[in-house]
Scaffold this active site. Sequence first.
Site, PDB file in Angstrom:
ATOM      1  N   CYS A  91       4.862 -10.126  -3.489  1.00 48.59           N
ATOM      2  CA  CYS A  91       4.868 -10.654  -2.297  1.00 48.59           C
ATOM      3  C   CYS A  91       5.111 -12.340  -2.452  1.00 48.59           C
ATOM      4  O   CYS A  91       4.841 -12.834  -3.409  1.00 48.59           O
ATOM      5  CB  CYS A  91       3.260 -10.816  -1.482  1.00 48.59           C
ATOM      6  SG  CYS A  91       3.335 -11.749   0.027  1.00 48.59           S
ATOM      7  N   HIS A 133       4.174  -3.376   4.328  1.00 47.78           N
ATOM      8  CA  HIS A 133       3.753  -4.541   3.766  1.00 47.78           C
ATOM      9  C   HIS A 133       3.823  -5.576   4.800  1.00 47.78           C
ATOM     10  O   HIS A 133       2.840  -6.401   4.918  1.00 47.78           O
ATOM     11  CB  HIS A 133       4.490  -4.836   2.400  1.00 47.78           C
ATOM     12  CG  HIS A 133       4.227  -6.302   1.933  1.00 47.78           C
ATOM     13  ND1 HIS A 133       3.555  -6.395   0.652  1.00 47.78           N
ATOM     14  CD2 HIS A 133       4.295  -7.272   2.174  1.00 47.78           C
ATOM     15  CE1 HIS A 133       3.512  -7.466   0.360  1.00 47.78           C
ATOM     16  NE2 HIS A 133       3.857  -8.279   1.099  1.00 47.78           N
ATOM     17  N   GLU A 134       4.937  -5.715   5.416  1.00 51.45           N
ATOM     18  CA  GLU A 134       5.082  -6.811   6.325  1.00 51.45           C
ATOM     19  C   GLU A 134       4.472  -6.649   7.638  1.00 51.45           C
ATOM     20  O   GLU A 134       3.992  -7.615   8.180  1.00 51.45           O
ATOM     21  CB  GLU A 134       6.666  -6.913   6.685  1.00 51.45           C
ATOM     22  CG  GLU A 134       7.563  -7.169   5.617  1.00 51.45           C
ATOM     23  CD  GLU A 134       7.425  -8.319   4.518  1.00 51.45           C
ATOM     24  OE1 GLU A 134       6.790  -9.028   5.040  1.00 51.45           O
ATOM     25  OE2 GLU A 134       7.802  -8.021   3.447  1.00 51.45           O
ATOM     26  N   HIS A 137       1.148  -7.964   7.213  1.00 54.05           N
ATOM     27  CA  HIS A 137       0.926  -9.483   7.267  1.00 54.05           C
ATOM     28  C   HIS A 137       0.750 -10.063   8.787  1.00 54.05           C
ATOM     29  O   HIS A 137       0.056 -11.053   8.808  1.00 54.05           O
ATOM     30  CB  HIS A 137       2.263 -10.089   6.824  1.00 54.05           C
ATOM     31  CG  HIS A 137       2.400 -10.480   5.549  1.00 54.05           C
ATOM     32  ND1 HIS A 137       1.605 -11.489   4.909  1.00 54.05           N
ATOM     33  CD2 HIS A 137       3.507 -10.139   4.400  1.00 54.05           C
ATOM     34  CE1 HIS A 137       1.898 -11.274   3.502  1.00 54.05           C
ATOM     35  NE2 HIS A 137       2.935 -10.631   3.301  1.00 54.05           N
TER      36      HIS A 137
HETATM   37 ZN    ZN Z   1       3.919 -10.126   1.277  1.00 50.76          ZN
END
Ligand code: ZN
Length: 183
Positions: A91, A133-134, A137
């Site tokens: 990341c 993953h995004e 966030h």
């Molecule tokens: Zn990340």
Amino acid sequence: MKIVPYPHPALRSKSDVVKIIDQEIHALAAGMLELMYERDGLGLAAPQVASGQRLIVMNFAGDHDQKDKEYVAINPVIVEAKGTVEDREGCLSFPGLYAKVRRHKTVRVQAYNLKGELYEMTCAELAARVWQHEIDHLDGVLFIDKLGMLGRMATKKSIEEFQKDFKKSLDKGEYPPGTAPKL
Ligand code: ZN
């Protein structure tokens, strides 16, 4: 605009739904794409530049010249997820840290592009991993939250280093007063 490192509090905030795709959103996406390419990332989410908008940028090839692999996703959602697979992940808010994370193998996602058009796509493997993953966030969820016990043990020292470095930056006044990490 710059990428904020863990444990900047923006990384733990839940982002707001984008209601109007205006010049500010266009500028945010352009700036984020530039930073993502500069740092050789495959994806970047708005909280990583301390913005509270539900917007992510991705390029599954990580290559500026492969524009067909580049996506701007506004208000992205996973509408279907299948299977699980474990793989190494990093990341841009944790430079140099990699760990094995379990994710869905295939996802069907929906998002708006910068023209305000809704698009849908089905992705597998690496691209599916980047989307998950995004999108995490945008809800203040980080890849370190997804580690198993062994992963947590293996990354403990590095995470403590990030915390120390961030505290040093705060002490040096590199962030606005009142910026306090949520660990
Ligand atoms: Zn990340």
